[in-house]
Design a protein around this motif. Structure first.
Motif, PDB file in Angstrom:
ATOM      1  N   LYS A  36     -50.888  61.881  -3.009  1.00  0.00           N
ATOM      2  CA  LYS A  36     -50.115  61.636  -4.222  1.00  0.00           C
ATOM      3  C   LYS A  36     -49.919  60.136  -4.479  1.00  0.00           C
ATOM      4  O   LYS A  36     -50.245  59.636  -5.551  1.00  0.00           O
ATOM      5  CB  LYS A  36     -48.748  62.314  -4.121  1.00  0.00           C
ATOM      6  CG  LYS A  36     -47.844  62.009  -5.303  1.00  0.00           C
ATOM      7  CD  LYS A  36     -46.480  62.665  -5.172  1.00  0.00           C
ATOM      8  CE  LYS A  36     -45.603  62.334  -6.354  1.00  0.00           C
ATOM      9  NZ  LYS A  36     -45.208  60.908  -6.420  1.00  0.00           N
ATOM     10  N   GLU A  37     -49.379  59.430  -3.496  1.00  0.00           N
ATOM     11  CA  GLU A  37     -48.969  58.043  -3.740  1.00  0.00           C
ATOM     12  C   GLU A  37     -50.169  57.108  -3.901  1.00  0.00           C
ATOM     13  O   GLU A  37     -50.183  56.274  -4.807  1.00  0.00           O
ATOM     14  CB  GLU A  37     -48.054  57.546  -2.615  1.00  0.00           C
ATOM     15  CG  GLU A  37     -46.766  58.359  -2.442  1.00  0.00           C
ATOM     16  CD  GLU A  37     -45.869  58.347  -3.678  1.00  0.00           C
ATOM     17  OE1 GLU A  37     -46.063  57.503  -4.573  1.00  0.00           O
ATOM     18  OE2 GLU A  37     -44.965  59.210  -3.742  1.00  0.00           O
ATOM     19  N   GLY A  39     -53.211  58.126  -4.570  1.00  0.00           N
ATOM     20  CA  GLY A  39     -54.064  58.676  -5.620  1.00  0.00           C
ATOM     21  C   GLY A  39     -53.542  58.477  -7.029  1.00  0.00           C
ATOM     22  O   GLY A  39     -54.247  58.763  -7.991  1.00  0.00           O
ATOM     23  N   GLU A  40     -52.321  57.970  -7.166  1.00  0.00           N
ATOM     24  CA  GLU A  40     -51.806  57.722  -8.513  1.00  0.00           C
ATOM     25  C   GLU A  40     -52.574  56.595  -9.206  1.00  0.00           C
ATOM     26  O   GLU A  40     -52.778  56.639 -10.407  1.00  0.00           O
ATOM     27  CB  GLU A  40     -50.314  57.356  -8.467  1.00  0.00           C
ATOM     28  CG  GLU A  40     -49.421  58.581  -8.513  1.00  0.00           C
ATOM     29  CD  GLU A  40     -47.941  58.233  -8.474  1.00  0.00           C
ATOM     30  OE1 GLU A  40     -47.571  57.050  -8.587  1.00  0.00           O
ATOM     31  OE2 GLU A  40     -47.150  59.179  -8.323  1.00  0.00           O
ATOM     32  N   CYS A  41     -52.970  55.595  -8.459  1.00  0.00           N
ATOM     33  CA  CYS A  41     -53.614  54.421  -9.068  1.00  0.00           C
ATOM     34  C   CYS A  41     -55.104  54.322  -8.780  1.00  0.00           C
ATOM     35  O   CYS A  41     -55.829  53.641  -9.496  1.00  0.00           O
ATOM     36  CB  CYS A  41     -52.933  53.143  -8.604  1.00  0.00           C
ATOM     37  SG  CYS A  41     -51.194  53.054  -9.076  1.00  0.00           S
ATOM     38  N   HIS A  42     -55.544  54.935  -7.696  1.00  0.00           N
ATOM     39  CA  HIS A  42     -56.984  54.905  -7.373  1.00  0.00           C
ATOM     40  C   HIS A  42     -57.278  56.125  -6.529  1.00  0.00           C
ATOM     41  O   HIS A  42     -56.366  56.804  -6.062  1.00  0.00           O
ATOM     42  CB  HIS A  42     -57.351  53.624  -6.627  1.00  0.00           C
ATOM     43  CG  HIS A  42     -56.508  53.331  -5.413  1.00  0.00           C
ATOM     44  ND1 HIS A  42     -56.568  54.092  -4.260  1.00  0.00           N
ATOM     45  CD2 HIS A  42     -55.568  52.392  -5.180  1.00  0.00           C
ATOM     46  CE1 HIS A  42     -55.723  53.595  -3.376  1.00  0.00           C
ATOM     47  NE2 HIS A  42     -55.083  52.572  -3.906  1.00  0.00           N
ATOM     48  N   MET A  43     -58.561  56.398  -6.317  1.00  0.00           N
ATOM     49  CA  MET A  43     -58.906  57.502  -5.426  1.00  0.00           C
ATOM     50  C   MET A  43     -58.193  57.278  -4.096  1.00  0.00           C
ATOM     51  O   MET A  43     -58.149  56.151  -3.600  1.00  0.00           O
ATOM     52  CB  MET A  43     -60.425  57.528  -5.199  1.00  0.00           C
ATOM     53  CG  MET A  43     -60.903  58.758  -4.461  1.00  0.00           C
ATOM     54  SD  MET A  43     -62.641  58.601  -3.952  1.00  0.00           S
ATOM     55  CE  MET A  43     -62.411  57.989  -2.274  1.00  0.00           C
ATOM     56  N   ALA A  44     -57.617  58.323  -3.539  1.00  0.00           N
ATOM     57  CA  ALA A  44     -56.965  58.182  -2.239  1.00  0.00           C
ATOM     58  C   ALA A  44     -58.072  58.073  -1.189  1.00  0.00           C
ATOM     59  O   ALA A  44     -58.698  59.071  -0.836  1.00  0.00           O
ATOM     60  CB  ALA A  44     -56.065  59.388  -1.968  1.00  0.00           C
ATOM     61  N   ASN A  69     -47.694  44.901  -7.357  1.00  0.00           N
ATOM     62  CA  ASN A  69     -46.597  45.466  -6.568  1.00  0.00           C
ATOM     63  C   ASN A  69     -46.763  46.978  -6.514  1.00  0.00           C
ATOM     64  O   ASN A  69     -46.660  47.657  -7.528  1.00  0.00           O
ATOM     65  CB  ASN A  69     -45.254  45.104  -7.205  1.00  0.00           C
ATOM     66  CG  ASN A  69     -44.075  45.707  -6.454  1.00  0.00           C
ATOM     67  OD1 ASN A  69     -44.221  46.210  -5.348  1.00  0.00           O
ATOM     68  ND2 ASN A  69     -42.900  45.658  -7.065  1.00  0.00           N
ATOM     69  N   ALA A  70     -47.038  47.501  -5.324  1.00  0.00           N
ATOM     70  CA  ALA A  70     -47.234  48.946  -5.158  1.00  0.00           C
ATOM     71  C   ALA A  70     -46.260  49.476  -4.118  1.00  0.00           C
ATOM     72  O   ALA A  70     -46.567  50.389  -3.352  1.00  0.00           O
ATOM     73  CB  ALA A  70     -48.673  49.231  -4.746  1.00  0.00           C
ATOM     74  N   SER A  71     -45.045  48.886  -4.082  1.00  0.00           N
ATOM     75  CA  SER A  71     -44.101  49.242  -3.030  1.00  0.00           C
ATOM     76  C   SER A  71     -43.663  50.697  -3.124  1.00  0.00           C
ATOM     77  O   SER A  71     -43.652  51.298  -4.199  1.00  0.00           O
ATOM     78  CB  SER A  71     -42.904  48.305  -3.060  1.00  0.00           C
ATOM     79  OG  SER A  71     -42.410  48.215  -4.372  1.00  0.00           O
ATOM     80  N   LEU A  72     -43.311  51.252  -1.986  1.00  0.00           N
ATOM     81  CA  LEU A  72     -42.903  52.651  -1.854  1.00  0.00           C
ATOM     82  C   LEU A  72     -41.583  52.718  -1.104  1.00  0.00           C
ATOM     83  O   LEU A  72     -41.281  51.812  -0.321  1.00  0.00           O
ATOM     84  CB  LEU A  72     -43.944  53.418  -1.024  1.00  0.00           C
ATOM     85  CG  LEU A  72     -45.269  53.770  -1.686  1.00  0.00           C
ATOM     86  CD1 LEU A  72     -46.257  54.257  -0.646  1.00  0.00           C
ATOM     87  CD2 LEU A  72     -45.051  54.835  -2.757  1.00  0.00           C
ATOM     88  N   SER A 124     -64.292  49.500  -6.248  1.00  0.00           N
ATOM     89  CA  SER A 124     -63.339  50.445  -5.680  1.00  0.00           C
ATOM     90  C   SER A 124     -63.476  51.848  -6.273  1.00  0.00           C
ATOM     91  O   SER A 124     -62.872  52.789  -5.781  1.00  0.00           O
ATOM     92  CB  SER A 124     -61.922  49.925  -5.920  1.00  0.00           C
ATOM     93  OG  SER A 124     -61.738  49.689  -7.313  1.00  0.00           O
ATOM     94  N   GLU A 127     -66.039  57.118  -7.072  1.00  0.00           N
ATOM     95  CA  GLU A 127     -66.437  58.345  -7.760  1.00  0.00           C
ATOM     96  C   GLU A 127     -67.384  58.112  -8.940  1.00  0.00           C
ATOM     97  O   GLU A 127     -67.973  59.070  -9.435  1.00  0.00           O
ATOM     98  CB  GLU A 127     -65.188  59.078  -8.247  1.00  0.00           C
ATOM     99  CG  GLU A 127     -64.361  59.641  -7.108  1.00  0.00           C
ATOM    100  CD  GLU A 127     -62.970  60.073  -7.558  1.00  0.00           C
ATOM    101  OE1 GLU A 127     -62.165  59.180  -7.898  1.00  0.00           O
ATOM    102  OE2 GLU A 127     -62.712  61.275  -7.591  1.00  0.00           O
TER     103      GLU A 127
END
Lengths: 141, 144
Positions: A36-37, A39-44, A69-72, A124, A127
């Motif tokens: 989920k996290e 894969g939101e912005c790129h293929m996991a 910034n991709a902080s979780l 990146s 796919e």
């Protein structure tokens, strides 16, 4: 005993590298939060595509993730880090880009103009060429 | 004479509630907005409600000082039409529509909402968003 551990480690490294390039398949992502996290912005990307120290560097630097910034939340980041490092592959642990790993560059040694094609866009974007990359199958290139 | 007036009043109240419900829609979204309203009120006692127009300006940009130079507005990835799909500026990954009309699940998970604000306010504005900005933003998109 030390020698045996060393030998096993060497074997594991070789197996990891073979997994990523010769058979062109890596175990798919099976961890829901990672899927989920990331894969939101790129293929996991599958954990086997980088060694554990690269994943640790990536998880240490989420507030500046390739310029973004991709902080979780801390707990989410911890479970993802755990999954990625427990299932990591091999390679150069100083490099955080999959596309800078030697095995990757060997496999993608062709005209760089391909990366700027509209349907590809970036290195990146696995796919664009490997249609089943999200399932860990990279053999259709 | 009294009864029709009462009925009319009841109808007006029902209508009013309907309008408020349409803006907030989902009860979870209403709770999230209430939270931001309470925070805003605590900071500015004269606060009288969120502004969809301000939310729109925040969404569209352009803003200066964001961490990511390529994204001076939310619209940089989510496009000027929030009812349509967006596209990550670098990876090209599809993003589900921001407009609640096109994506009713938007702004219904408080943790997810906070995660995205925490991240993308820095990417676009170079700083955290205020509670008022968050409320304005959701109000704009809840009416799109």
């Amino acid at each position: 005993m030390r020698i045996l551990i060393g030998a096993v480690a060497a074997l594991a490294v070789t197996a990891g590298a073979a997994l990523a390039n010769e058979f062109e398949r890596v175990p798919p992502v099976t961890h829901a939060a990672t899927q989920k996290e990331c894969g939101e912005c790129h293929m996991a990307y599958q954990p086997g595509l980088l060694p554990a120290s690269s994943w640790n560097r990536i998880m240490d630097g989420l507030s500046d993730h390739f310029g973004e910034n991709a902080s979780l939340p801390a707990e989410t980041a911890a479970t993802i880090r755990n999954y990625l490092t427990q299932n990591a592959g091999s390679g150069d642990g100083r490099l955080i880009r999959i596309t800078e790993q030697r095995w990757w560059q060997r496999k993608h040694d062709f005209d760089p103009a391909i990366w700027t094609r509209k349907t590809v866009g970036a290195k990146s974007n696995c796919e664009a060429c490997h249609r089943t990359a999200a399932r860990g199958l990279y053999e259709d290139d | 004479m009294k009864k029709p007036t009462l009925l009319l009043a009841a109808a007006l109240v029902a209508l009013g509630a309907g309008v408020a419900l349409a803006a907030a829609g989902d009860p979870e979204r209403a709770r999230i907005l209430d939270g931001y309203a309470a925070q805003t009120k605590a900071q500015s006692p004269d606060f009288a409600g969120f502004s969809a127009a301000s939310g729109r300006a925040l969404y569209m940009g352009p803003h200066a000082g964001g961490k990511v130079a390529e994204t001076p507005g939310c619209a940089s990835c989510h496009t000027a039409n929030p009812a349509g799909p967006g596209r990550h500026y670098k990876t090209g990954r599809d993003i589900l529509p921001m407009a609640v009309s096109a994506n009713p699940k938007r702004f219904t998970d408080p943790a997810e909402v906070e995660k995205r604000f925490e991240r993308d306010c820095v990417n676009v504005l170079g700083r955290a968003c205020t509670a008022r900005e968050k409320g304005d933003f959701i109000t704009f998109l809840a009416n799109q």
